[in-house]
Motif scaffolding. Structure first.
Motif, PDB file in Angstrom:
ATOM      1  N   UNK A   1     -69.632 -69.511  23.830  1.00 44.72           N
ATOM      2  CA  UNK A   1     -69.817 -68.071  23.994  1.00 44.72           C
ATOM      3  C   UNK A   1     -68.550 -67.299  23.625  1.00 44.72           C
ATOM      4  N   UNK A   2     -67.392 -67.836  23.982  1.00 38.06           N
ATOM      5  CA  UNK A   2     -66.152 -67.094  23.750  1.00 38.06           C
ATOM      6  C   UNK A   2     -65.831 -66.918  22.273  1.00 38.06           C
ATOM      7  N   UNK A   3     -66.265 -67.857  21.439  1.00 41.00           N
ATOM      8  CA  UNK A   3     -66.015 -67.703  20.000  1.00 41.00           C
ATOM      9  C   UNK A   3     -67.260 -67.251  19.245  1.00 41.00           C
ATOM     10  N   UNK A   4     -68.315 -66.903  19.994  1.00 39.09           N
ATOM     11  CA  UNK A   4     -69.584 -66.440  19.426  1.00 39.09           C
ATOM     12  C   UNK A   4     -70.194 -67.473  18.484  1.00 39.09           C
ATOM     13  N   UNK A   5     -69.982 -68.728  18.795  1.00 39.78           N
ATOM     14  CA  UNK A   5     -70.597 -69.807  18.030  1.00 39.78           C
ATOM     15  C   UNK A   5     -72.079 -69.919  18.365  1.00 39.78           C
ATOM     16  N   UNK A   6     -72.415 -69.586  19.603  1.00 37.96           N
ATOM     17  CA  UNK A   6     -73.807 -69.590  20.067  1.00 37.96           C
ATOM     18  C   UNK A   6     -74.027 -68.330  20.881  1.00 37.96           C
ATOM     19  N   UNK A   7     -75.288 -67.941  21.011  1.00 31.61           N
ATOM     20  CA  UNK A   7     -75.638 -66.758  21.781  1.00 31.61           C
ATOM     21  C   UNK A   7     -76.053 -67.137  23.192  1.00 31.61           C
ATOM     22  N   UNK A   8     -75.924 -66.185  24.094  1.00 37.19           N
ATOM     23  CA  UNK A   8     -76.262 -66.391  25.501  1.00 37.19           C
ATOM     24  C   UNK A   8     -77.683 -66.925  25.647  1.00 37.19           C
ATOM     25  N   UNK A   9     -78.612 -66.326  24.893  1.00 35.61           N
ATOM     26  CA  UNK A   9     -80.019 -66.712  25.045  1.00 35.61           C
ATOM     27  C   UNK A   9     -80.276 -68.171  24.677  1.00 35.61           C
ATOM     28  N   UNK A  10     -79.470 -68.747  23.804  1.00 35.56           N
ATOM     29  CA  UNK A  10     -79.665 -70.153  23.453  1.00 35.56           C
ATOM     30  C   UNK A  10     -79.449 -71.052  24.671  1.00 35.56           C
ATOM     31  N   UNK A  11     -78.451 -70.738  25.466  1.00 30.76           N
ATOM     32  CA  UNK A  11     -78.198 -71.507  26.690  1.00 30.76           C
ATOM     33  C   UNK A  11     -79.229 -71.165  27.767  1.00 30.76           C
ATOM     34  N   UNK A  12     -79.511 -69.876  27.920  1.00 30.67           N
ATOM     35  CA  UNK A  12     -80.477 -69.452  28.941  1.00 30.67           C
ATOM     36  C   UNK A  12     -81.855 -70.041  28.664  1.00 30.67           C
ATOM     37  N   UNK A  13     -82.254 -70.071  27.401  1.00 30.52           N
ATOM     38  CA  UNK A  13     -83.562 -70.629  27.047  1.00 30.52           C
ATOM     39  C   UNK A  13     -83.626 -72.137  27.286  1.00 30.52           C
ATOM     40  N   UNK A  14     -82.484 -72.796  27.309  1.00 30.41           N
ATOM     41  CA  UNK A  14     -82.436 -74.243  27.534  1.00 30.41           C
ATOM     42  C   UNK A  14     -82.291 -74.606  29.004  1.00 30.41           C
ATOM     43  N   UNK A  15     -82.266 -73.600  29.881  1.00 27.94           N
ATOM     44  CA  UNK A  15     -82.134 -73.874  31.324  1.00 27.94           C
ATOM     45  C   UNK A  15     -83.359 -74.629  31.821  1.00 27.94           C
ATOM     46  N   UNK A  16     -83.135 -75.476  32.811  1.00 30.02           N
ATOM     47  CA  UNK A  16     -84.240 -76.262  33.372  1.00 30.02           C
ATOM     48  C   UNK A  16     -85.059 -75.415  34.350  1.00 30.02           C
ATOM     49  N   UNK A  17     -86.030 -76.046  34.993  1.00 30.85           N
ATOM     50  CA  UNK A  17     -86.925 -75.318  35.904  1.00 30.85           C
ATOM     51  C   UNK A  17     -86.192 -74.710  37.094  1.00 30.85           C
TER      52      UNK A  17
ATOM     53  N   UNK B   1     -78.039 -58.476  32.247  1.00 29.28           N
ATOM     54  CA  UNK B   1     -78.582 -58.885  33.542  1.00 29.28           C
ATOM     55  C   UNK B   1     -79.273 -60.237  33.518  1.00 29.28           C
ATOM     56  N   UNK B   2     -79.539 -60.778  32.331  1.00 25.20           N
ATOM     57  CA  UNK B   2     -80.159 -62.107  32.261  1.00 25.20           C
ATOM     58  C   UNK B   2     -79.143 -63.149  32.746  1.00 25.20           C
ATOM     59  N   UNK B   3     -79.623 -64.125  33.493  1.00 25.09           N
ATOM     60  CA  UNK B   3     -78.722 -65.106  34.086  1.00 25.09           C
ATOM     61  C   UNK B   3     -79.247 -66.533  33.945  1.00 25.09           C
ATOM     62  N   UNK B   4     -78.347 -67.464  34.130  1.00 21.39           N
ATOM     63  CA  UNK B   4     -78.673 -68.874  34.319  1.00 21.39           C
ATOM     64  C   UNK B   4     -77.486 -69.512  35.033  1.00 21.39           C
ATOM     65  N   UNK B   5     -77.717 -70.638  35.660  1.00 19.08           N
ATOM     66  CA  UNK B   5     -76.663 -71.356  36.380  1.00 19.08           C
ATOM     67  C   UNK B   5     -75.987 -72.357  35.460  1.00 19.08           C
ATOM     68  N   UNK B   6     -74.687 -72.565  35.684  1.00 16.07           N
ATOM     69  CA  UNK B   6     -73.910 -73.517  34.898  1.00 16.07           C
ATOM     70  C   UNK B   6     -73.133 -74.435  35.836  1.00 16.07           C
ATOM     71  N   UNK B   7     -73.621 -75.654  36.042  1.00 15.52           N
ATOM     72  CA  UNK B   7     -72.830 -76.614  36.808  1.00 15.52           C
ATOM     73  C   UNK B   7     -71.521 -76.903  36.059  1.00 15.52           C
ATOM     74  N   UNK B   8     -70.444 -77.203  36.770  1.00 14.54           N
ATOM     75  CA  UNK B   8     -69.136 -77.400  36.136  1.00 14.54           C
ATOM     76  C   UNK B   8     -69.113 -78.389  34.978  1.00 14.54           C
ATOM     77  N   UNK B   9     -69.960 -79.394  35.027  1.00 19.12           N
ATOM     78  CA  UNK B   9     -69.989 -80.394  33.949  1.00 19.12           C
ATOM     79  C   UNK B   9     -70.234 -79.737  32.587  1.00 19.12           C
ATOM     80  N   UNK B  10     -70.987 -78.646  32.560  1.00 22.62           N
ATOM     81  CA  UNK B  10     -71.348 -77.986  31.303  1.00 22.62           C
ATOM     82  C   UNK B  10     -70.593 -76.682  31.080  1.00 22.62           C
ATOM     83  N   UNK B  11     -69.734 -76.315  32.004  1.00 15.66           N
ATOM     84  CA  UNK B  11     -69.020 -75.045  31.880  1.00 15.66           C
ATOM     85  C   UNK B  11     -68.232 -74.952  30.563  1.00 15.66           C
ATOM     86  N   UNK B  12     -67.445 -75.977  30.241  1.00 20.26           N
ATOM     87  CA  UNK B  12     -66.588 -75.915  29.053  1.00 20.26           C
ATOM     88  C   UNK B  12     -67.410 -75.710  27.781  1.00 20.26           C
ATOM     89  N   UNK B  13     -68.546 -76.390  27.674  1.00 19.02           N
ATOM     90  CA  UNK B  13     -69.391 -76.237  26.483  1.00 19.02           C
ATOM     91  C   UNK B  13     -69.926 -74.818  26.358  1.00 19.02           C
TER      92      UNK B  13
END
Length: 141
Positions: free
Chosen positions: A115-131, A98-110
């Protein structure tokens, strides 16, 4: 609650699921597919998912067979369709369901690729989300 009949589609191998839940703007949906790029995405345009909530998705995934569970997905919701930036909503279904964050298209591919190859975890991106709750790269640019 739709969960009794809701099941989540399976993305193509090593691609991310992009699930449309708002059907108010077909042109916006086409734009989203264009700006995110077809590679690395399985786009689902099915009115069964009209208005589905994050909780519905979490519960549907929890009820799925073990080999059908997802770890995350992206949603094209009302915000995605109306915001000129077209940010998708990333949803964690594994570590913190249920944890979420927004992804503008510019960053979608990254985000999707990592995430698809489990190189990074969801929380790493979510924790880096802006205000605003959007991931805009690790340097926030």
């Amino acid at each position: 609650m739709i969960v009794g009949v809701l099941s989540l589609p399976q993305p193509d191998d090593l691609s991310s699921l992009v699930l449309r839940t708002d059907f108010t703007d077909d042109a916006a949906w086409i734009e989203i597919q264009t700006v995110t790029g077809a590679d690395g995405a399985t786009y689902v345009n099915d009115t069964r998912y009209l208005g589905v909530t994050i909780q519905d998705l979490v519960e549907a995934d929890a009820a799925a067979a073990e080999d059908a569970k997802l770890t995350y997905l992206f949603i094209a919701d009302a915000t995605t369709m109306t915001d000129p930036e077209r940010p998708l909503l990333a949803v964690d279904l594994y570590d913190e369901p249920g944890r979420t964050f927004r992804v503008p298209p510019r960053w979608y591919a990254d985000v999707s690729a990592n995430l698809s190859i489990a190189n990074m975890d969801f929380n790493e991106f979510a924790d880096a989300a802006d205000e605003s709750g959007a991931y805009r790269g690790f340097d926030g640019v």
